[in-house]
Design an enzyme around this catalytic site. Sequence first.
Site, PDB file in Angstrom:
ATOM      1  N   HIS A  64       0.958  -1.060  -0.134  1.00 60.02           N
ATOM      2  CA  HIS A  64       0.033  -0.077   0.075  1.00 60.02           C
ATOM      3  C   HIS A  64       0.711   1.232  -0.072  1.00 60.02           C
ATOM      4  CE1 HIS A  64      -4.028   1.970   1.798  1.00 60.02           C
ATOM      5  NE2 HIS A  64      -3.289   2.780   0.840  1.00 60.02           N
ATOM      6  N   HIS A  66       1.687   5.268  -2.310  1.00 61.68           N
ATOM      7  CA  HIS A  66       1.034   6.193  -3.184  1.00 61.68           C
ATOM      8  C   HIS A  66       2.437   6.914  -3.663  1.00 61.68           C
ATOM      9  CE1 HIS A  66      -3.158   6.012  -1.633  1.00 61.68           C
ATOM     10  NE2 HIS A  66      -2.405   5.793  -0.621  1.00 61.68           N
ATOM     11  N   LEU A  67       2.564   6.793  -5.123  1.00 65.12           N
ATOM     12  CA  LEU A  67       3.715   7.329  -5.520  1.00 65.12           C
ATOM     13  C   LEU A  67       3.472   8.493  -6.476  1.00 65.12           C
ATOM     14  CD1 LEU A  67       5.666   3.856  -6.565  1.00 65.12           C
ATOM     15  CD2 LEU A  67       5.668   5.295  -4.507  1.00 65.12           C
ATOM     16  N   ARG A  68       2.021   9.061  -6.558  1.00 66.80           N
ATOM     17  CA  ARG A  68       1.601  10.243  -7.252  1.00 66.80           C
ATOM     18  C   ARG A  68       1.909  10.317  -8.644  1.00 66.80           C
ATOM     19  NH1 ARG A  68      -1.393  10.376  -2.920  1.00 66.80           N
ATOM     20  NH2 ARG A  68      -0.494  11.326  -1.124  1.00 66.80           N
ATOM     21  N   HIS A 182     -10.634   0.092   1.146  1.00 66.11           N
ATOM     22  CA  HIS A 182     -10.540   1.494   2.292  1.00 66.11           C
ATOM     23  C   HIS A 182     -11.889   1.236   3.065  1.00 66.11           C
ATOM     24  CE1 HIS A 182      -9.263   5.548   3.618  1.00 66.11           C
ATOM     25  NE2 HIS A 182     -10.719   5.642   3.837  1.00 66.11           N
ATOM     26  N   HIS A 241      -5.138  -0.670   6.185  1.00 66.94           N
ATOM     27  CA  HIS A 241      -5.127   0.086   7.266  1.00 66.94           C
ATOM     28  C   HIS A 241      -6.056   0.128   8.534  1.00 66.94           C
ATOM     29  CE1 HIS A 241      -7.228   2.727   5.070  1.00 66.94           C
ATOM     30  NE2 HIS A 241      -6.138   3.195   4.194  1.00 66.94           N
ATOM     31  N   ASN A 287      -5.808   9.444   6.973  1.00 69.05           N
ATOM     32  CA  ASN A 287      -7.109   8.706   6.918  1.00 69.05           C
ATOM     33  C   ASN A 287      -6.755   7.231   6.433  1.00 69.05           C
ATOM     34  OD1 ASN A 287      -9.736   8.172   6.792  1.00 69.05           O
ATOM     35  ND2 ASN A 287     -10.012   9.220   4.716  1.00 69.05           N
ATOM     36  N   ASP A 314       0.752   2.789   3.714  1.00 68.46           N
ATOM     37  CA  ASP A 314       0.030   3.984   3.288  1.00 68.46           C
ATOM     38  C   ASP A 314       1.170   5.255   3.182  1.00 68.46           C
ATOM     39  OD1 ASP A 314      -2.054   5.053   2.346  1.00 68.46           O
ATOM     40  OD2 ASP A 314      -3.055   5.499   4.438  1.00 68.46           O
TER      41      ASP A 314
HETATM   42  O1  DOR Z   1      -4.087   9.326   4.587  1.00 71.20           O
HETATM   43  C1  DOR Z   1      -4.374   8.835   3.403  1.00 71.20           C
HETATM   44  N1  DOR Z   1      -3.753   9.368   2.373  1.00 71.20           N
HETATM   45  N2  DOR Z   1      -5.333   8.167   3.197  1.00 71.20           N
HETATM   46  C2  DOR Z   1      -6.056   7.845   2.164  1.00 71.20           C
HETATM   47  O2  DOR Z   1      -6.756   6.979   2.226  1.00 71.20           O
HETATM   48  C3  DOR Z   1      -5.226   8.329   0.748  1.00 71.20           C
HETATM   49  C4  DOR Z   1      -3.871   8.723   1.138  1.00 71.20           C
HETATM   50  C5  DOR Z   1      -3.346   9.750   0.001  1.00 71.20           C
HETATM   51  O3  DOR Z   1      -3.612   9.340  -1.120  1.00 71.20           O
HETATM   52  O4  DOR Z   1      -3.008  10.838   0.364  1.00 71.20           O
END
Ligand code: DOR
Length: 434
Positions: A64, A66-68, A182, A241, A287, A314
């Site tokens: 999990h 996030h690489l944007r 999620h 999470h 989150n 995350d």
């Molecule tokens: O804290 C979080 N950041 N929860 C998420 O569900 C998405 C993530 C994000 O992409 O920044």
Amino acid sequence: MSDMLILNGRVIDPASGVDAARDVLLRNGKVAAVEQPGRLSGVAAAERLDATGLVVAPGLIDVHVHLREPGQTYKETIATGTAAAAVGGFTTVVAMPNTIPVNDSVASMAWMLDAARGPVVKLLAMPAATVGSMGARLTDYAALAMAGAVGFTDDGKPVLEDEVMWAALVAAARVGLVVSQHAEDTRLTGGCSMNAGPVAFKLGLRGMTVEAEARIVERDIRLLQEIEKSEGLRPHLHVQHVSTARAMQAIRTAKAQGLQVTCEVAPHHFTLTEEAIGDYNTDAKMNPPLRAEIDRQAVIAALLDGTADCIATDHAPHAAYEKEQEFERAPNGITGLETALGLALRVLHQGHGMPLVRVMQLMSAEPAKIVKLTDRGSLAVGACADVVVFDAAAEWSFAVKESRSKSRNSPFDGAGMLGRVKATICEGRVVYRG
Ligand code: DOR
């Protein structure tokens, strides 16, 4: 010659049941031999790494992150995010689909996974469960599975409609992959920016209740039961999470009933509570939110007793200017790839007596199983030569200014860590040296 010999280390490989002094030979990107110390000393190898006093374990796997990229490369790129992963001892990361545009097609996934993006470690993708992550129409699970998807998720946007989640679980089961959810009933959390409780009350912020997480977990478990009965399928639900005692209890009960449900816990949820928000610290906003101490203890208990299957970061980078806003406006998320092992060893191993072999299982063997990797997450002969070498006794402090991530949004700047990565090796290549 690409061979490497790792000598005199303590090999901890939960998948093979090994926790002993061993020498490891890596050849042509694979594990070629794991032998008692001395037996491989005559083997010629281009590089010899002395691991005396160090742990040698399967490279860590994070299901999990996030690489944007594409869309928000000012926060992170595949190259910078995977460089941070290598620093943290990770050799495989699974990219979430909440990019811009959303990764919901074979074409977008192929673009992300293209070598031109410059991933430093093995990059896998979990594309969207529904088109545009809008929660309505399913993406093409068969085509995505054939193109290498390791599961389906709408990530930060839970699949709320029963019928859609039912269809997603059925379609994923037909291609043998997981639906990763999620768990947040967003009908109950609108306008909320932290956990519901005394800290939210004091700060004058609206809080997300425990029920908002638990309701979705309980609903999804009900769907699993119904699908097993009526469709004769055995869907795999993975809960992202998990942050509350109540959702964890629902998962514990579902597992006891034999349902195929797995879950992850993020390092921040086993390390911090809502108190860390202090005076509106947006670097402690994510989150699901940091919860109460009773919930933190419940996720630790679940990691210890096997209810929780893996640790996942995350990793959610955001630019400084985005976090430097009023608490309610700042985006959710913190970076996590460089601090996950250090926190797991400090909080779970040192603080709660979790054996190292269990920590490694939570960070390599089990996440591999969730995304159905058969050649990673283990140091068995023939597996990919993905290895982390670390000093389990080294104490250090995380300095966010030294992070390889493009972003700096970590609540752990200056925090004490246990266990220092000395080398990360991915498919036989050294991708980080400490
Ligand atoms: O804290 C979080 N950041 N929860 C998420 O569900 C998405 C993530 C994000 O992409 O920044």
